[in-house]
Design an enzyme around this catalytic site. Structure first.
Site, PDB file in Angstrom:
ATOM      1  CB  SER A 242      -0.925   0.051   1.240  1.00 18.53           C
ATOM      2  OG  SER A 242      -1.953  -0.898   1.160  1.00 18.53           O
ATOM      3  CB  SER A 280      -1.118  -2.132  -3.810  1.00 15.67           C
ATOM      4  OG  SER A 280      -0.406  -1.006  -3.351  1.00 15.67           O
ATOM      5  CG  ASP A 282      -1.958   1.826  -4.630  1.00 16.59           C
ATOM      6  OD1 ASP A 282      -1.066   1.619  -3.793  1.00 16.59           O
ATOM      7  OD2 ASP A 282      -2.216   1.052  -5.563  1.00 16.59           O
TER       8      ASP A 282
END
Length: 366
Positions: A242, A280, A282
């Site tokens: 992340s 992830s 983001d």
């Protein structure tokens, strides 16, 4: 060392005095690093939009979600109302609720806050569960208060500190990174500052140089090696992780153009080699500190003077450059960290320099 010490200076615009988010006047950062025994490697990073009461004097803000695999407390109200009413905290995944509760208690105890019945605290996270005993949820109210009360302007600590203490980026130690850009006077002279908490993966490239590939550490490495009928590589990750990206500017922007500005953070992220993998989270949060767009908590009308759409391109460019450099700084400033039965090495900067020289990006070391 920072990216510029390696000869890496992304883009065309010059940085501010500290090359940090705090180059945006009145923005402050506070950090607490938690290292306890052999298992706790985490922390808290606090970002203040100005030196006053964030609830009473609100800044316009917006959140862009590049990939929503994460926890970003308060983000829906930020986008609904287009404003921040607290500082921003960054911490570890399983600590977001404890951090949010601690900041709410701290805010409600401030002067002129004793009648407040609703508060939209904003807390972002990345998962540092490799180096940190994340299930212990080690972030305390005292740590949060210290981060908030120690916030200051000037230079910002980077690397394996604060919310970046236990993070990993591109297979090496990640962390906190920051950068800034100052637009030429002909483009408004505005400052854009960025702070990141890097904990993601992909195929690292630095100013276009394929550093991850050259150092033989990158996402999908095993799959690529096996496809070529070679030996499996040392890494078999998919680039998960992340990143939280905070963009501050003194350009007078409303929440609509701040949402556009936040979306450009993904372009800076992409330049470093991320593909925003499935696992992830983001997130990009952008805010403006300009007095002309500030909002009083009890305002009945908003009469603001904002930058027009046609004047946004320079601010967009500055944000992309600053995000890219902040990510490099988060990795290049990080130190090797051991914790929770695991060691994550700092990226070998001498080898990075060799790759950059080979691709004509960094000057020879003298």
């Amino acid at each position: 060392m920072r990216a510029r010490d390696l000869g890496v200076a992304p883009g065309i615009f010059a940085p501010g005095k500290h090359n940090a988010i705090t180059d945006v006047a009145d923005v402050r950062v506070g950090q607490v690093t938690l290292k306890e025994g052999d298992t706790v490697r985490t922390g808290v990073t606090a970002i203040f939009p100005h030196s006053g009461n964030a609830y009473r004097s609100r800044v316009p803000a917006a959140v862009h979600v590049g990939n929503g695999f994460g926890k970003f407390i308060g983000s829906t109200q930020v986008n609904e109302l287009g404003e921040l009413e607290t500082p921003i905290l960054l911490t570890c995944t399983l600590c977001v609720w404890k951090a949010a509760d601690a900041m709410a208690a701290w805010m409600l105890d401030q002067p002129d806050m004793h009648q407040v019945r609703s508060l939209n605290v904003v807390v972002g996270e990345t998962n540092d569960g490799g180096l940190n005993d994340i299930r212990a949820r080690p972030v305390t109210a005292a740590a949060v208060r210290t981060a908030l009360e120690s916030a200051a302007s000037g230079a910002v600590q980077e690397g394996s500190v604060g919310a970046g203490t236990g993070t990993v980026a591109f297979g090496w130690k990640g962390g906190i990174g920051t950068s800034s850009r100052v637009l030429p006077a002909s483009l408004g002279g505005w400052t854009v500052g960025v702070l990141v908490q890097s904990n993601f993966g992909g195929v690292l490239q630095v100013s276009g140089a394929p550093v991850g590939r050259e150092l033989e550490r990158y996402a999908f490495q095993n799959a690529v090696a096996l496809q070529g009928n070679g030996q499996p590589g040392a890494a078999d990750d998919r680039g998960d992780g992340s990143i939280i990206i905070i963009i501050a500017t003194d350009a007078p922007l409303g929440d609509r153009n701040l949402r556009r500005l936040a979306s450009r953070g993904m372009m800076g992220l992409g330049r470093t080699g991320s593909s925003a993998s499935n696992g992830s989270g983001d997130y990009v949060l952008a805010f403006s500190t300009a007095a002309s767009v500030r909002r009083a908590f009890d305002a009945t009308r908003l009469e603001t003077s904002e930058l027009a759409n046609e004047q946004m391109s320079g601010v967009f460019q500055a944000s992309v450059e600053a995000v890219e450099e902040a990510i490099y700084n988060s990795i290049f400033m990080a130190t090797t960290v051991s914790g929770n039965g695991k060691t994550v090495e700092a990226i070998p900067l001498d080898r990075v320099r060799e790759v950059l020289q080979r691709y004509g990006i960094a000057p020879p070391k003298h």
